[in-house]
Scaffold this motif. Structure first.
Motif, PDB file in Angstrom:
ATOM      1  N   GLU A 119       0.823  -1.202   0.000  1.00 51.68           N
ATOM      2  CA  GLU A 119       0.000   0.000   0.000  1.00 51.68           C
ATOM      3  C   GLU A 119       0.863   1.260   0.000  1.00 51.68           C
ATOM      4  O   GLU A 119       0.494   2.266  -0.608  1.00 51.68           O
ATOM      5  CB  GLU A 119      -0.956  -0.025   1.195  1.00 51.68           C
ATOM      6  CG  GLU A 119      -2.014  -1.117   1.056  1.00 51.68           C
ATOM      7  CD  GLU A 119      -3.054  -1.081   2.156  1.00 51.68           C
ATOM      8  OE1 GLU A 119      -2.937  -0.237   3.067  1.00 51.68           O
ATOM      9  OE2 GLU A 119      -4.002  -1.889   2.099  1.00 51.68           O
ATOM     10  N   SER A 172       0.439   3.861  -2.971  1.00 53.23           N
ATOM     11  CA  SER A 172       0.000   5.235  -2.690  1.00 53.23           C
ATOM     12  C   SER A 172       0.948   6.245  -3.323  1.00 53.23           C
ATOM     13  O   SER A 172       0.513   7.242  -3.900  1.00 53.23           O
ATOM     14  CB  SER A 172      -0.110   5.456  -1.181  1.00 53.23           C
ATOM     15  OG  SER A 172       1.157   5.314  -0.545  1.00 53.23           O
ATOM     16  N   GLU A 212     -11.016   0.761  -3.210  1.00 57.10           N
ATOM     17  CA  GLU A 212     -10.677  -0.362  -2.335  1.00 57.10           C
ATOM     18  C   GLU A 212      -9.179  -0.625  -2.420  1.00 57.10           C
ATOM     19  O   GLU A 212      -8.580  -0.426  -3.492  1.00 57.10           O
ATOM     20  CB  GLU A 212     -11.426  -1.642  -2.750  1.00 57.10           C
ATOM     21  CG  GLU A 212     -12.942  -1.565  -2.661  1.00 57.10           C
ATOM     22  CD  GLU A 212     -13.438  -1.608  -1.228  1.00 57.10           C
ATOM     23  OE1 GLU A 212     -12.637  -1.977  -0.330  1.00 57.10           O
ATOM     24  OE2 GLU A 212     -14.605  -1.248  -1.000  1.00 57.10           O
ATOM     25  N   THR A 227      -7.876   0.861   3.578  1.00 55.39           N
ATOM     26  CA  THR A 227      -6.598   1.251   4.184  1.00 55.39           C
ATOM     27  C   THR A 227      -5.725   2.025   3.204  1.00 55.39           C
ATOM     28  O   THR A 227      -5.006   2.954   3.595  1.00 55.39           O
ATOM     29  CB  THR A 227      -5.850   0.005   4.676  1.00 55.39           C
ATOM     30  OG1 THR A 227      -5.845  -0.987   3.618  1.00 55.39           O
ATOM     31  CG2 THR A 227      -6.519  -0.597   5.915  1.00 55.39           C
ATOM     32  N   THR A 262      -7.200   5.515   2.934  1.00 55.87           N
ATOM     33  CA  THR A 262      -6.819   6.310   4.097  1.00 55.87           C
ATOM     34  C   THR A 262      -5.371   6.763   4.004  1.00 55.87           C
ATOM     35  O   THR A 262      -5.035   7.907   4.326  1.00 55.87           O
ATOM     36  CB  THR A 262      -7.041   5.501   5.387  1.00 55.87           C
ATOM     37  OG1 THR A 262      -8.422   5.164   5.491  1.00 55.87           O
ATOM     38  CG2 THR A 262      -6.602   6.283   6.617  1.00 55.87           C
ATOM     39  N   MET A 263      -4.480   5.863   3.540  1.00 53.83           N
ATOM     40  CA  MET A 263      -3.063   6.209   3.443  1.00 53.83           C
ATOM     41  C   MET A 263      -2.846   7.357   2.459  1.00 53.83           C
ATOM     42  O   MET A 263      -2.048   8.278   2.734  1.00 53.83           O
ATOM     43  CB  MET A 263      -2.248   4.982   3.018  1.00 53.83           C
ATOM     44  CG  MET A 263      -0.755   5.245   2.960  1.00 53.83           C
ATOM     45  SD  MET A 263       0.186   3.752   2.599  1.00 53.83           S
ATOM     46  CE  MET A 263      -0.063   2.826   4.115  1.00 53.83           C
ATOM     47  N   GLU A 269      -3.939  10.580   4.108  1.00 52.93           N
ATOM     48  CA  GLU A 269      -2.991  11.031   5.124  1.00 52.93           C
ATOM     49  C   GLU A 269      -1.733  11.622   4.492  1.00 52.93           C
ATOM     50  O   GLU A 269      -1.204  12.632   4.959  1.00 52.93           O
ATOM     51  CB  GLU A 269      -2.630   9.870   6.047  1.00 52.93           C
ATOM     52  CG  GLU A 269      -3.799   9.439   6.938  1.00 52.93           C
ATOM     53  CD  GLU A 269      -3.473   8.199   7.754  1.00 52.93           C
ATOM     54  OE1 GLU A 269      -2.434   7.539   7.439  1.00 52.93           O
ATOM     55  OE2 GLU A 269      -4.244   7.868   8.684  1.00 52.93           O
TER      56      GLU A 269
END
Length: 321
Positions: free
Chosen positions: A284, A288, A301, A304, A307-308, A311
Motif C-alpha cells: 500500500e 499510494s 478499495e 486502508t 486512508t493512506m 494522510e
C-alpha cells in the motif's frame, strides 16, 4: 549473386569440413553442376579447395585453412554482439574495439552495401535507458565481465536492500544482462541457485585465481526470463480498485508500470468516462506513492489504501500552508 554463393560455399566447408557435392547443392539451392563450377572458381581464386572421389569423398579445404574477415581480432570478435548497443560496449570498455570492428566490417562491404549501412546508421539509433533515468555508474563492470569470460570466481563486497546491508560473497559469474540501462550479474555461490546481482551495488571486488565450470545447461536468456516472471509473482502482493480520470488514463503510461497500465486499458468506464480498474499492487505504501503521481485518481478499495493516500496528501498540505 554468385560472389555471395562462393563465400557461402567456402564458409560451409570451413565450418563443417568435408561435404559432398550433393550436400553443398542442397545447402546452396543450386545444381550439382553449379557446385562443380563454383569449386573450380574458388580454386582459381587461390582458395585451397580440393575434391576427393569415392564413398568418403567430397570437397574440403586444406587442413588448417581459415578465412579471416579483414583481420578481425579476438577482442573485436567479443565486441561483435554489442554492435547494436554502443552504450554497452562503452560500459564494458570495448568502445575502441567496437569502432575498429565496424571499420573492418564496412571495409568488407561493397560500395552499395556501405551506402545502405551508412543510411541505416543515420536513420536508427538505440537508447536502452528509460525516460527520466540516467545510466548508472558501474566501476566494477569490466572486472565482473572479465571474470565471467575467464570463468574465475569473484570475491565481492555487495550492498543489498535488507540487513545486514553490506555483505561479502564469493561468486561464480555466469553472465551479464543489460536491462533498461542497468547491468545485472547472473551468479551462484557454488552449489546454490543462480541469483541476480545489481552490478552498480558491487562496492568492491576482485577476480580470484580459482576457476569454475560453467553449467552446460545454463541458458542466460532463459534464466533472465524466468527471473522476471518470478520477480513479478513476488512483487505483486495485493490488488486495489481505482478510478482514473480520462487525463489520468492518458498519462498513466508515463508514471505507472506496464501491468497497471494494461489493467487500466481493459477497465470499464463509468458514467463520467472514468476508468474503474482492478490493479496489482506491491504494498500500500508503494501504491499510494505511485498513484499520487497522477491527478484525477480515486482509490475505492481497500479502505486502508484510501486512508493512506488521504494522510499523505494531508501531510503535503500541512507542509505547504
Amino acid at each position: 549473386m554468385r560472389a555471395g554463393r562462393l563465400v557461402s560455399m567456402m564458409l560451409l566447408l570451413q565450418q563443417r569440413g568435408r561435404m559432398t557435392a550433393d550436400a553443398l547443392a542442397a545447402e546452396l539451392g543450386v545444381s550439382v553442376r553449379t557446385v562443380y563450377r563454383d569449386a573450380e572458381a574458388l580454386a582459381a581464386a587461390g582458395i585451397p579447395i580440393y575434391g576427393e572421389s569415392g564413398h568418403e569423398g567430397g570437397y574440403r579445404l586444406v587442413e588448417g585453412y581459415r578465412t579471416r574477415l579483414t583481420g578481425v581480432t579476438e577482442t573485436e570478435a567479443e565486441a561483435l554482439v554489442l554492435t547494436g548497443v554502443p552504450q554497452a560496449a562503452t560500459d564494458l570498455g570495448l568502445q575502441t574495439e567496437l569502432a575498429a570492428l565496424e571499420l573492418k566490417l564496412s571495409a568488407a562491404l561493397s560500395p552499395q552495401q556501405r551506402d545502405r549501412a551508412e543510411r541505416a546508421r543515420r536513420l536508427f539509433h538505440l537508447d536502452v535507458v528509460a525516460w527520466f533515468q540516467r545510466s548508472e555508474t558501474v566501476p566494477m563492470l569490466a572486472t565482473v565481465a572479465n571474470a565471467a569470460w575467464e570463468q574465475r570466481e569473484l570475491k565481492v563486497r555487495y550492498r543489498r536492500w535488507k540487513e545486514p546491508r553490506e555483505v561479502e560473497r564469493v561468486l561464480r559469474p555466469l553472465g551479464l544482462v543489460l536491462k533498461g540501462g542497468r547491468w545485472y550479474l547472473a551468479a551462484s555461490q557454488g552449489t546454490g541457485p543462480v541469483l541476480p546481482y545489481k552490478v552498480a551495488n558491487l562496492l568492491a571486488g576482485s577476480k580470484t585465481d580459482t576457476p569454475f565450470e560453467r553449467p552446460d545447461d545454463f541458458d542466460l536468456a532463459a534464466w533472465w526470463a524466468d527471473n522476471l516472471t518470478a520477480f513479478d509473482a513476488r512483487r505483486y502482493r495485493g490488488e486495489a480498485v481505482v478510478r482514473f480520470s480520462p487525463e489520468a488514463v492518458e498519462r498513466a503510461p508515463d508514471h505507472l508500470d506496464a501491468d497497471t497500465v494494461a489493467a487500466i486499458a481493459k477497465a470499464d468506464r463509468d458514467e463520467h468516462d472514468w476508468a474503474v480498474a482492478t490493479i496489482p499492487i506491491e504494498t500500500e505504501w508503494v501504491a499510494s506513492g505511485d498513484l499520487m503521481k497522477l491527478a484525477g485518481v480515486e482509490v475505492l478499495e481497500p479502505p486502508t489504501l484510501r486512508t493512506m493516500i488521504r494522510e499523505r496528501a494531508q501531510a503535503a498540505l500541512d507542509l505547504h500552508k
